[in-house]
Design a protein around this motif. Structure first.
Motif, short mmCIF file in Angstrom:
data_model
loop_
_atom_site.label_atom_id
_atom_site.label_comp_id
_atom_site.label_asym_id
_atom_site.label_seq_id
_atom_site.Cartn_x
_atom_site.Cartn_y
_atom_site.Cartn_z
N PRO A 88 0.80 -1.23 0.00
CA PRO A 88 0.00 0.00 0.00
C PRO A 88 0.83 1.27 0.00
N ILE A 89 2.02 1.23 0.58
CA ILE A 89 2.84 2.44 0.66
C ILE A 89 3.26 2.91 -0.73
N LEU A 90 3.53 1.97 -1.64
CA LEU A 90 3.90 2.35 -3.00
C LEU A 90 2.76 3.08 -3.70
N VAL A 91 1.55 2.57 -3.52
CA VAL A 91 0.38 3.23 -4.11
C VAL A 91 0.19 4.61 -3.49
N LEU A 92 0.37 4.69 -2.19
CA LEU A 92 0.20 5.95 -1.48
C LEU A 92 1.12 7.03 -2.04
N PHE A 93 2.39 6.72 -2.17
CA PHE A 93 3.34 7.74 -2.61
C PHE A 93 3.33 7.95 -4.13
N ARG A 94 2.86 6.98 -4.86
CA ARG A 94 2.77 7.16 -6.31
C ARG A 94 1.61 8.08 -6.67
N ARG A 95 0.48 7.91 -5.96
CA ARG A 95 -0.73 8.64 -6.33
C ARG A 95 -1.10 9.80 -5.40
N HIS A 96 -0.67 9.71 -4.14
CA HIS A 96 -1.22 10.65 -3.15
C HIS A 96 -0.15 11.30 -2.28
N TRP A 97 1.07 11.41 -2.81
CA TRP A 97 2.16 12.01 -2.04
C TRP A 97 1.83 13.45 -1.61
N HIS A 98 1.13 14.18 -2.46
CA HIS A 98 0.79 15.57 -2.14
C HIS A 98 -0.15 15.65 -0.94
N LEU A 99 -1.04 14.67 -0.79
CA LEU A 99 -1.94 14.65 0.37
C LEU A 99 -1.15 14.37 1.65
N VAL A 100 -0.18 13.47 1.55
CA VAL A 100 0.66 13.17 2.71
C VAL A 100 1.37 14.44 3.18
#
Length: 459
Positions: A232-244
Motif C-alpha cells: 500500500p505504501i507504494l500506491v500511497l506515494f505514487r498517487r497521493h504524495w501531495h496529500l501526505v
C-alpha cells in the motif's frame, strides 16, 4: 447496505470508543512520562558529565530523536494495518510501548554503568517512537470507520482525547512523586522510576480491553473481498504524495506548539530559569491538560457542525494570537501567569487537534488509508514536535529571550493554516471500498471537486 456504509450498533461504537481512549491514554502516558522526565531529571541522571546546559539539550534531544523513528513505525503499522487489520496492529503497538516504558523504569544511571546508560535510554525511547508512529492511525480508523457519517468528527475526537488524558496522567503521577519526595534526593534516586514502572499495570488493562473489540467494518469488507493491496505504501506515494505532505504540514502547526508543553520545555523553563516550584508547575500542566481535553471534545462536535477545516482554522487563528503573550505571561514568574499561558495554549491545541482524525480518514482511499493517515501524522510529528523543545532551548540560550521562540511558533502555525487551506473538507464522503474512485480525488482545492481518477494497480 454494505458493512462499510452502515454504522455499527451504538453498543459496538461505545465499546470501540472506550477501548480506543483507554489504549491511547496509556500509549501517550508512556510517551509523555519520558518527556516529563527529560525536562526534570534525565539531564542529571544520564548526561551530567556534559555540563548543565549541554546535558539539558541532550536530554531534550532524546525526546526529539525518537520522532525520527515514528515514520518507521508508521510505515510498518500502515502496511500491516492495510493488509492484516487495524485491531492486531493496535495491540502490538500497545505492548511495545508498555514494554519500553517499563524497562526505562529499571534502567541504571550514568554513575552506575557509564556511557551505556544514555545509550540504552535512547534505544528504549526509539522503541517508544516506533510504537507511537503506528498507534495513532489504527486508533483513529477504528473509531471513525465504525461511526455514522454525521458523527465522525465526534468519534474521531475520542482517540485524540487520549493525548491530553495521557499528559494529565503523566503530569499528575510525576507531581505526586515530586510532592512526596520533596526536596528531591529520594526522587532523583528512585522516585522518578515509579511512573515508568506503573506502565506494566496499565499495559495489561489496555491489552485486555483492545483485544475485546471488533475489527473495523471497512477493513472487514476489504478483507472479505480480498482487496488488500500488497504494498500500500507504494500506491500511497505514487498517487497521493501531495496529500501526505499537506496533511503532515497541518499537523506541524499543531504539534510544534503542543510540544512546548508536552515535550517538557515549559516545565524545564519554569522550574530551571524562573525557579517556580516543580510540583506546582506539574500541577499547572495537569490543569492545562484538562482544558486541552475539553477543547478537544468540543472541537469534535464543531467538526461535525461547521466542518473539519473551519474548526482547525479557528484554532490556528487563536494560536497565532497567543504565541507572544504566552511567554510574556510565563516570564512574570508567577503561577497565575503560568496557568493562564498553559490554558491559552491548550484551547488552541484542542481546536486544531480534535478534527484531524476524521479529516485524515476522509482524505485517503480505503485500501491505503491506514498507511496514509499514519505516515502523514508521523511526518508531521517529525517536522513539528520532534525537536521543538531542543530548538526552543537553543533559541533561548542563543538570544537570552523567548521572542525568537514565539516567532518560531508563529511560523509553524501559519504553515499549518496554509496547508489546511489547501485541503477540502470532505464531511460525509463514503469510507468503504465501493467508493475508492471518489475517495482518491478532489481532496485538494487544486483539483476540481468531483473529479475522478483510478487508484494505482492493486496487485
Amino acid at each position: 447496505m454494505t458493512t462499510s456504509t452502515a454504522a455499527g450498533s451504538r453498543a459496538t461504537q461505545s465499546r470501540v470508543a472506550i477501548a480506543t481512549i483507554i489504549g491511547t491514554t496509556i500509549e501517550w502516558y508512556d510517551f509523555f512520562i519520558f518527556a516529563t522526565g527529560a525536562g526534570l531529571v534525565f539531564a542529571q541522571l544520564f548526561f551530567a558529565p556534559a555540563g548543565q546546559d549541554i546535558a539539558l539539550l541532550l536530554s531534550f534531544a532524546t525526546v526529539g530523536i525518537s520522532f525520527l523513528f515514528r515514520p518507521l513505525g508508521a510505515f510498518l503499522a500502515g502496511h500491516f494495518g492495510d493488509v492484516i487489520g487495524r485491531r492486531t496492529v493496535l495491540v502490538i503497538t500497545l505492548v511495545l510501548m508498555g514494554t519500553a516504558t517499563t524497562l526505562i523504569g529499571v534502567l541504571p544511571t550514568f554513575t552506575q554503568i557509564g556511557i551505556a546508560a544514555p545509550i540504552l535510554l535512547l534505544l528504549l525511547r526509539i522503541l517508544q517512537g516506533v510504537s507511537a508512529g503506528g498507534e495513532w492511525g489504527g486508533a483513529v480508523l477504528m473509531v471513525v470507520e465504525h461511526a455514522p457519517a454525521d458523527r465522525r468528527g465526534r468519534a474521531g475526537a475520542v482517540p485524540q482525547l487520549g493525548v491530553p488524558l495521557g499528559f494529565l496522567l503523566a503530569s499528575g503521577v510525576t507531581a505526586l512523586m515530586t510532592g512526596v519526595f520533596s526536596p528531591g534526593a529520594a526522587y532523583l534516586e528512585w522516585g522518578w522510576r515509579v511512573p515508568f514502572l506503573l506502565s506494566i499495570v496499565l499495559i495489561v488493562v489496555g491489552f485486555l480491553v483492545r483485544r475485546s473489540v471488533e475489527e473495523s467494518p471497512v477493513f472487514t469488507e476489504i478483507a472479505e473481498r480480498g482487496k488488500q493491496i500488497k504494498v500500500p505504501i507504494l500506491v500511497l506515494f505514487r498517487r497521493h504524495w501531495h496529500l501526505v505532505i499537506l496533511a503532515a504540514l497541518v499537523f506541524v502547526g499543531n504539534n510544534t506548539a503542543g510540544y512546548m508543553t508536552t515535550g517538557g520545555f515549559l516545565n524545564s523553563y519554569a522550574t530551571g530559569r524562573l525557579k517556580i516550584d516543580t510540583t506546582a508547575v506539574l500541577v499547572a500542566a495537569a490543569v492545562a491538560s484538562m482544558v486541552w481535553f475539553v477543547s478537544t471534545l468540543i472541537s469534535g462536535r464543531l467538526a461535525d457542525s461547521i466542518g473539519r477545516r473551519n474548526t482547525i482554522l479557528i484554532g490556528f487563528a487563536l494560536q497565532a494570537l497567543i504565541v507572544f503573550p504566552i511567554f510574556w505571561l510565563v516570564d512574570t514568574g508567577t503561577l497565575s501567569g503560568l496557568y493562564t499561558a498553559l490554558i491559552l495554549i491548550s484551547i488552541g491545541l484542542g481546536l486544531t487537534y480534535g478534527p484531524l482524525a476524521a479529516w485524515y480518514a476522509e482524505i485517503f482511499p480505503a485500501s491505503i488509508r491506514f498507511s496514509g493517515v499514519s505516515i502523514a501524522y508521523a511526518i508531521g510529528a517529525v517536522l513539528g514536535g520532534a525537536f521543538a523543545p531542543t530548538i526552543a532551548q537553543a533559541l533561548l540560550e542563543r538570544t537570552g529571550t523567548t521572542v525568537a521562540i514565539s516567532g518560531y511558533l508563529l511560523v509553524a502555525t501559519l504553515l499549518g493554516a496554509g496547508a489546511a487551506l489547501c485541503l477540502r473538507d470532505r464531511r460525509g464522503i463514503p469510507l468503504g471500498p465501493d467508493h475508492e474512485a471518489e475517495q482518491a480525488s478532489g481532496a485538494t482545492v487544486f483539483v476540481p471537486n468531483g473529479a475522478r481518477m483510478e487508484l494505482a494497480e492493486k496487485r
